[in-house]
Design an enzyme around this catalytic site. Structure first.
Site, PDB file in Angstrom:
ATOM      1  N   LYS A 169     -41.965  16.638  -2.118  1.00  0.00           N
ATOM      2  CA  LYS A 169     -43.153  17.436  -2.802  1.00  0.00           C
ATOM      3  C   LYS A 169     -42.364  18.651  -3.366  1.00  0.00           C
ATOM      4  CE  LYS A 169     -44.652  20.669   0.562  1.00  0.00           C
ATOM      5  NZ  LYS A 169     -44.244  22.092  -0.062  1.00  0.00           N
TER       6      LYS A 169
ATOM      7  N   GLU B  10     -51.970  25.645  -0.557  1.00  0.00           N
ATOM      8  CA  GLU B  10     -51.737  26.919   0.393  1.00  0.00           C
ATOM      9  C   GLU B  10     -52.275  28.145  -0.119  1.00  0.00           C
ATOM     10  OE1 GLU B  10     -47.421  27.276   1.095  1.00  0.00           O
ATOM     11  OE2 GLU B  10     -47.632  28.935   2.391  1.00  0.00           O
TER      12      GLU B  10
HETATM   13  O1  KIV Z   1     -42.079  24.664   3.734  1.00  0.00           O
HETATM   14  C1  KIV Z   1     -43.174  24.177   4.154  1.00  0.00           C
HETATM   15  O2  KIV Z   1     -43.205  24.106   5.547  1.00  0.00           O
HETATM   16  C2  KIV Z   1     -44.505  24.045   3.520  1.00  0.00           C
HETATM   17  C3  KIV Z   1     -45.622  24.177   4.233  1.00  0.00           C
HETATM   18  C4  KIV Z   1     -46.066  25.463   4.611  1.00  0.00           C
HETATM   19  C5  KIV Z   1     -46.950  23.517   3.415  1.00  0.00           C
HETATM   20  O3  KIV Z   1     -44.198  24.022   2.321  1.00  0.00           O
END
Ligand code: KIV
Length: 266
Positions: free
Chosen positions: A114, A183
């Site tokens: 991600k 988010e």
């Molecule tokens: O770092 C994380 O846990 C995240 C979530 C809040 C989506 O990116």
């Protein structure tokens, strides 16, 4: 034996209009509990910098730390889709991102990486995708940019930034992103993005219309250090055990009960 959840499982669920639950985890014991409760995707978030390490932001998290936690999570869950965050600046250039993502997959066992950002990371997303690395985008509130933003607040409230967010989402999808986290954006904007994209959209503080919801596990268990975000919910308060709290979260996400009105940002 339970069959493994893959990106095509999640795409098919979106097509059928079936919601799935996502949660963060950072170790084997919790990841095993999440898998048993029916969580479809686990995110090793760089939130680990805050909830595990006690930092005030996600910025200090390193690639080695993320690999370590990803490996721990993989030990506890073999059939749940495993997404790992690319820590701050581990994707500063496309080449660095390729090397960092390869380490997360080879050494940690991540199946998806991600990355935070829109148009500025499109070339990186395309490169990773072309090289067989599944990417999850992340738009809206970008915690890695906290030193520029100044505070954790709702994004995409005005017309121009909402339009930019939709454009960014479409760009990420066309560059090959397989999933998108949204988010802290108004529910209507998240609904529009979810409808426009064919890839599954995972919301956090983004209303009830996303294809999935994600929470930081420790918010769900009510042990967040400091103030719990208003869009999250303590599921342990009404549950008899941690396992029951996680199972209730999965049930409420799948049925659309969570998020309810009090957790939705208008
Ligand atoms: O770092 C994380 O846990 C995240 C979530 C809040 C989506 O990116």
């Amino acid at each position: 034996m339970m069959s493994a959840i893959t990106l095509s499982t999640l795409r098919a669920m979106k097509k059928r209009g079936e919601k799935f639950a996502t949660l963060t985890a950072y170790d084997a014991s919790f990841s095993s509990a999440l898998e048993s409760a029916g969580v479809a995707a686990i995110l090793v978030g760089d939130s680990l910098g805050m909830v595990i390490q006690g930092n005030s932001t996600t910025v200090p998290v390193t690639i080695d730390e993320t690999i370590y936690h990803t490996r721990c999570v993989r030990q506890g869950s073999r059939n749940t889709l495993l997404i790992s965050d690319m820590p701050f600046m581990s994707d500063a250039t496309p080449e660095l991102a390729l090397a960092s993502a390869a380490r997360l997959m080879k050494e940690g066992g991540a199946q998806v990486v991600k990355l935070e950002g829109g148009a500025v990371i499109v070339d990186t997303v395309r490169l990773l995708s072309e090289r067989g690395i599944p990417v999850c985008g992340h738009l809206g509130l970008l915690p890695q940019s906290i030193n520029k933003l100044g505070s954790y607040r709702v994004q995409g409230r005005d017309k121009a930034s909402a339009k930019r967010l939709i454009e960014d989402a479409l760009l990420l999808e066309s560059a090959g992103a397989e999933l998108l986290v949204l988010e802290c954006v108004p529910a209507m904007l998240a609904k529009e993005v979810t409808e426009q994209l064919t890839i599954p959209v995972i919301g956090i503080g983004a209303g009830a219309d996303c294809d999935s919801q994600v929470l930081v596990l420790y918010d769900l268990l009510g042990i967040t250090p400091g103030k719990r975000p208003s869009f999250s919910k303590n599921f342990l308060i009404d549950a008899e055990s941690i396992e029951a709290a996680i199972a209730e979260y999965v049930k409420q996400v799948k049925s659309g009960e969570f998020p309810a009105a009090e957790q939705i940002i208008a």
